[in-house]
Write a protein that holds these residues in place. Sequence first.
Motif, PDB file in Angstrom:
ATOM      1  N   MET A   1       0.844  -1.197   0.000  1.00  0.00           N
ATOM      2  CA  MET A   1       0.000   0.000   0.000  1.00  0.00           C
ATOM      3  C   MET A   1       0.874   1.240   0.000  1.00  0.00           C
ATOM      4  O   MET A   1       1.821   1.345   0.767  1.00  0.00           O
ATOM      5  CB  MET A   1      -0.914  -0.002   1.229  1.00  0.00           C
ATOM      6  CG  MET A   1      -1.860   1.182   1.307  1.00  0.00           C
ATOM      7  SD  MET A   1      -2.893   1.154   2.785  1.00  0.00           S
ATOM      8  CE  MET A   1      -1.693   1.575   4.035  1.00  0.00           C
ATOM      9  N   GLU A   2       0.521   2.199  -0.847  1.00  0.00           N
ATOM     10  CA  GLU A   2       1.273   3.447  -0.901  1.00  0.00           C
ATOM     11  C   GLU A   2       0.918   4.333   0.296  1.00  0.00           C
ATOM     12  O   GLU A   2      -0.252   4.421   0.687  1.00  0.00           O
ATOM     13  CB  GLU A   2       0.943   4.211  -2.182  1.00  0.00           C
ATOM     14  CG  GLU A   2       1.560   3.602  -3.419  1.00  0.00           C
ATOM     15  CD  GLU A   2       3.074   3.677  -3.401  1.00  0.00           C
ATOM     16  OE1 GLU A   2       3.610   4.777  -3.261  1.00  0.00           O
ATOM     17  OE2 GLU A   2       3.716   2.629  -3.538  1.00  0.00           O
ATOM     18  N   PRO A   3       1.885   5.009   0.932  1.00  0.00           N
ATOM     19  CA  PRO A   3       1.565   5.937   2.019  1.00  0.00           C
ATOM     20  C   PRO A   3       0.744   7.094   1.504  1.00  0.00           C
ATOM     21  O   PRO A   3       0.901   7.535   0.372  1.00  0.00           O
ATOM     22  CB  PRO A   3       2.948   6.412   2.509  1.00  0.00           C
ATOM     23  CG  PRO A   3       3.854   6.203   1.337  1.00  0.00           C
ATOM     24  CD  PRO A   3       3.335   5.002   0.615  1.00  0.00           C
ATOM     25  N   VAL A   4      -0.158   7.607   2.338  1.00  0.00           N
ATOM     26  CA  VAL A   4      -1.037   8.686   1.902  1.00  0.00           C
ATOM     27  C   VAL A   4      -0.500  10.052   2.292  1.00  0.00           C
ATOM     28  O   VAL A   4      -1.112  11.065   1.988  1.00  0.00           O
ATOM     29  CB  VAL A   4      -2.464   8.491   2.474  1.00  0.00           C
ATOM     30  CG1 VAL A   4      -3.033   7.185   1.996  1.00  0.00           C
ATOM     31  CG2 VAL A   4      -2.466   8.535   4.001  1.00  0.00           C
ATOM     32  N   HIS A   5       0.624  10.114   2.977  1.00  0.00           N
ATOM     33  CA  HIS A   5       1.184  11.414   3.337  1.00  0.00           C
ATOM     34  C   HIS A   5       2.698  11.290   3.360  1.00  0.00           C
ATOM     35  O   HIS A   5       3.250  10.200   3.425  1.00  0.00           O
ATOM     36  CB  HIS A   5       0.677  11.886   4.704  1.00  0.00           C
ATOM     37  CG  HIS A   5       0.815  10.851   5.773  1.00  0.00           C
ATOM     38  ND1 HIS A   5       2.018  10.542   6.354  1.00  0.00           N
ATOM     39  CD2 HIS A   5      -0.103  10.045   6.356  1.00  0.00           C
ATOM     40  CE1 HIS A   5       1.840   9.604   7.269  1.00  0.00           C
ATOM     41  NE2 HIS A   5       0.576   9.271   7.277  1.00  0.00           N
ATOM     42  N   ALA A 148      -9.054  10.129   3.009  1.00  0.00           N
ATOM     43  CA  ALA A 148      -8.082   9.545   3.930  1.00  0.00           C
ATOM     44  C   ALA A 148      -8.230   8.033   4.024  1.00  0.00           C
ATOM     45  O   ALA A 148      -7.240   7.316   4.214  1.00  0.00           O
ATOM     46  CB  ALA A 148      -8.242  10.178   5.316  1.00  0.00           C
ATOM     47  N   ALA A 149      -9.462   7.544   3.882  1.00  0.00           N
ATOM     48  CA  ALA A 149      -9.709   6.106   4.020  1.00  0.00           C
ATOM     49  C   ALA A 149      -9.400   5.326   2.753  1.00  0.00           C
ATOM     50  O   ALA A 149      -9.298   4.095   2.789  1.00  0.00           O
ATOM     51  CB  ALA A 149     -11.168   5.874   4.425  1.00  0.00           C
ATOM     52  N   ILE A 150      -9.244   6.010   1.622  1.00  0.00           N
ATOM     53  CA  ILE A 150      -8.954   5.322   0.365  1.00  0.00           C
ATOM     54  C   ILE A 150      -7.473   4.960   0.312  1.00  0.00           C
ATOM     55  O   ILE A 150      -6.612   5.758   0.658  1.00  0.00           O
ATOM     56  CB  ILE A 150      -9.328   6.215  -0.835  1.00  0.00           C
ATOM     57  CG1 ILE A 150     -10.847   6.402  -0.911  1.00  0.00           C
ATOM     58  CG2 ILE A 150      -8.814   5.619  -2.145  1.00  0.00           C
ATOM     59  CD1 ILE A 150     -11.311   7.375  -1.976  1.00  0.00           C
ATOM     60  N   THR A 151      -7.177   3.740  -0.113  1.00  0.00           N
ATOM     61  CA  THR A 151      -5.794   3.315  -0.296  1.00  0.00           C
ATOM     62  C   THR A 151      -5.472   3.276  -1.791  1.00  0.00           C
ATOM     63  O   THR A 151      -6.362   3.056  -2.622  1.00  0.00           O
ATOM     64  CB  THR A 151      -5.540   1.923   0.298  1.00  0.00           C
ATOM     65  OG1 THR A 151      -6.352   0.953  -0.388  1.00  0.00           O
ATOM     66  CG2 THR A 151      -5.877   1.907   1.782  1.00  0.00           C
ATOM     67  N   VAL A 152      -4.221   3.515  -2.120  1.00  0.00           N
ATOM     68  CA  VAL A 152      -3.757   3.433  -3.505  1.00  0.00           C
ATOM     69  C   VAL A 152      -2.673   2.368  -3.530  1.00  0.00           C
ATOM     70  O   VAL A 152      -1.572   2.579  -3.026  1.00  0.00           O
ATOM     71  CB  VAL A 152      -3.222   4.791  -4.001  1.00  0.00           C
ATOM     72  CG1 VAL A 152      -2.726   4.666  -5.443  1.00  0.00           C
ATOM     73  CG2 VAL A 152      -4.310   5.856  -3.913  1.00  0.00           C
ATOM     74  N   ASP A 153      -3.010   1.207  -4.099  1.00  0.00           N
ATOM     75  CA  ASP A 153      -2.170   0.020  -3.985  1.00  0.00           C
ATOM     76  C   ASP A 153      -1.567  -0.383  -5.321  1.00  0.00           C
ATOM     77  O   ASP A 153      -2.219  -0.313  -6.376  1.00  0.00           O
ATOM     78  CB  ASP A 153      -2.986  -1.154  -3.445  1.00  0.00           C
ATOM     79  CG  ASP A 153      -3.556  -0.885  -2.060  1.00  0.00           C
ATOM     80  OD1 ASP A 153      -3.072   0.054  -1.398  1.00  0.00           O
ATOM     81  OD2 ASP A 153      -4.471  -1.611  -1.649  1.00  0.00           O
ATOM     82  N   LEU A 154      -0.327  -0.838  -5.268  1.00  0.00           N
ATOM     83  CA  LEU A 154       0.347  -1.388  -6.435  1.00  0.00           C
ATOM     84  C   LEU A 154      -0.170  -2.798  -6.680  1.00  0.00           C
ATOM     85  O   LEU A 154      -0.139  -3.646  -5.781  1.00  0.00           O
ATOM     86  CB  LEU A 154       1.858  -1.407  -6.190  1.00  0.00           C
ATOM     87  CG  LEU A 154       2.744  -1.935  -7.320  1.00  0.00           C
ATOM     88  CD1 LEU A 154       2.656  -1.036  -8.539  1.00  0.00           C
ATOM     89  CD2 LEU A 154       4.196  -2.033  -6.836  1.00  0.00           C
ATOM     90  N   VAL A 155      -0.666  -3.055  -7.896  1.00  0.00           N
ATOM     91  CA  VAL A 155      -1.212  -4.374  -8.229  1.00  0.00           C
ATOM     92  C   VAL A 155      -0.595  -4.858  -9.540  1.00  0.00           C
ATOM     93  O   VAL A 155       0.017  -4.082 -10.281  1.00  0.00           O
ATOM     94  CB  VAL A 155      -2.756  -4.333  -8.363  1.00  0.00           C
ATOM     95  CG1 VAL A 155      -3.398  -3.775  -7.098  1.00  0.00           C
ATOM     96  CG2 VAL A 155      -3.185  -3.527  -9.583  1.00  0.00           C
ATOM     97  N   ALA A 198       4.269  -0.165 -13.847  1.00  0.00           N
ATOM     98  CA  ALA A 198       3.511  -0.376 -12.616  1.00  0.00           C
ATOM     99  C   ALA A 198       2.062   0.027 -12.830  1.00  0.00           C
ATOM    100  O   ALA A 198       1.757   0.880 -13.669  1.00  0.00           O
ATOM    101  CB  ALA A 198       4.119   0.443 -11.469  1.00  0.00           C
ATOM    102  N   PHE A 199       1.184  -0.599 -12.053  1.00  0.00           N
ATOM    103  CA  PHE A 199      -0.235  -0.267 -12.123  1.00  0.00           C
ATOM    104  C   PHE A 199      -0.761  -0.107 -10.704  1.00  0.00           C
ATOM    105  O   PHE A 199      -0.518  -0.954  -9.836  1.00  0.00           O
ATOM    106  CB  PHE A 199      -1.026  -1.365 -12.839  1.00  0.00           C
ATOM    107  CG  PHE A 199      -2.380  -0.914 -13.324  1.00  0.00           C
ATOM    108  CD1 PHE A 199      -2.553  -0.463 -14.625  1.00  0.00           C
ATOM    109  CD2 PHE A 199      -3.482  -0.910 -12.479  1.00  0.00           C
ATOM    110  CE1 PHE A 199      -3.789  -0.024 -15.079  1.00  0.00           C
ATOM    111  CE2 PHE A 199      -4.716  -0.467 -12.913  1.00  0.00           C
ATOM    112  CZ  PHE A 199      -4.871  -0.027 -14.226  1.00  0.00           C
ATOM    113  N   PHE A 200      -1.460   1.005 -10.476  1.00  0.00           N
ATOM    114  CA  PHE A 200      -2.017   1.285  -9.157  1.00  0.00           C
ATOM    115  C   PHE A 200      -3.546   1.295  -9.233  1.00  0.00           C
ATOM    116  O   PHE A 200      -4.127   1.819 -10.188  1.00  0.00           O
ATOM    117  CB  PHE A 200      -1.541   2.646  -8.639  1.00  0.00           C
ATOM    118  CG  PHE A 200      -0.104   2.657  -8.204  1.00  0.00           C
ATOM    119  CD1 PHE A 200       0.238   2.387  -6.893  1.00  0.00           C
ATOM    120  CD2 PHE A 200       0.914   2.918  -9.121  1.00  0.00           C
ATOM    121  CE1 PHE A 200       1.565   2.395  -6.482  1.00  0.00           C
ATOM    122  CE2 PHE A 200       2.240   2.919  -8.733  1.00  0.00           C
ATOM    123  CZ  PHE A 200       2.574   2.662  -7.412  1.00  0.00           C
TER     124      PHE A 200
END
Length: 299
Positions: A1-5, A148-155, A198-200
């Motif tokens: 999971m990518e950090p959000v900040h 803030a609750a949404i995650t941006v993940d590498l898939v 990469a794909f997020f």
Amino acid sequence: MEPVHTEPVSTEQVAAFRRFNRYFTRRIGALDDHYLGQDRPLGEARLLFEIGDGVSLRELRSRLGLDAGYLSRMAKALEAQGMVRVTVHPDDNRLRMVALTPAGQVELKEQQRRANALVAHLLGGLTDTQRADLTEAMTTTRRLLRLAAITVDLVDGASADARACLDAYADDIDERFPEGFDKSDLVRADEVSGDAGAFFVAYEEDRPVGCGALRRLGPGVGEIRHVWVHPDARRLGLARRILDALEREGRRRGFDVVRLDTHATLSEAQAMYRACGYTEIARYDDNVYASHWFEKRLG
């Protein structure tokens, strides 16, 4: 999971958030076993509201983020009180449906009346200007909490979620582009996986709501493709979050610069890219849908 900040959350920010949460939950009566003066706690009252005209327990679990066992116990309690009726779906015996009984509908109607009265009483102590300020602040709070609750993940670029997002992206722009859009022009999975790129995917409560791709163009040069946000998640600032994740991935891969192109009709995308530090450049590809080309140096 990518950090959000990129900077740590301060103790003062954490304390302020918790202080507001304690005040608000107490002020609306969330801690009372007799929420709004009715004979049930907030959890059961909220469940009656969410059931509405009828819904599956599976949908309720997803919508409310509840543990299956806890939800089942609440549903059984409401059924024992004559508030709801639990049945099996006529076309799928694995799916349990729940609906309000006439008694449950009466209680929900009274719950709504009392909730509206409580809010009207709270707002009654404010001027029109203060009410407008509070409404705007609550709208901003909800938007930022969602973000803030949404995650941006590498898939993996070949994953089901990645391809589903790309299909949705293609359908979306096919409607917006005057000339339409051919899905064969989407990036291939091998272009945005492994060493090639990469794909997020952005997830809100486990549901894909956005995506973005990064592929290698040449030594030190990457290309950003297909930044997309589901219509339900737009105007949250999510596109910038996805773009930031792609740029950070580009830096990690040693890219000195990233490029992208966009269609003439996507004026909001052009504005976002400029606001995020991209500068317009000459055409660098043969994309038939592109009319503007941008790049950004990755410091």
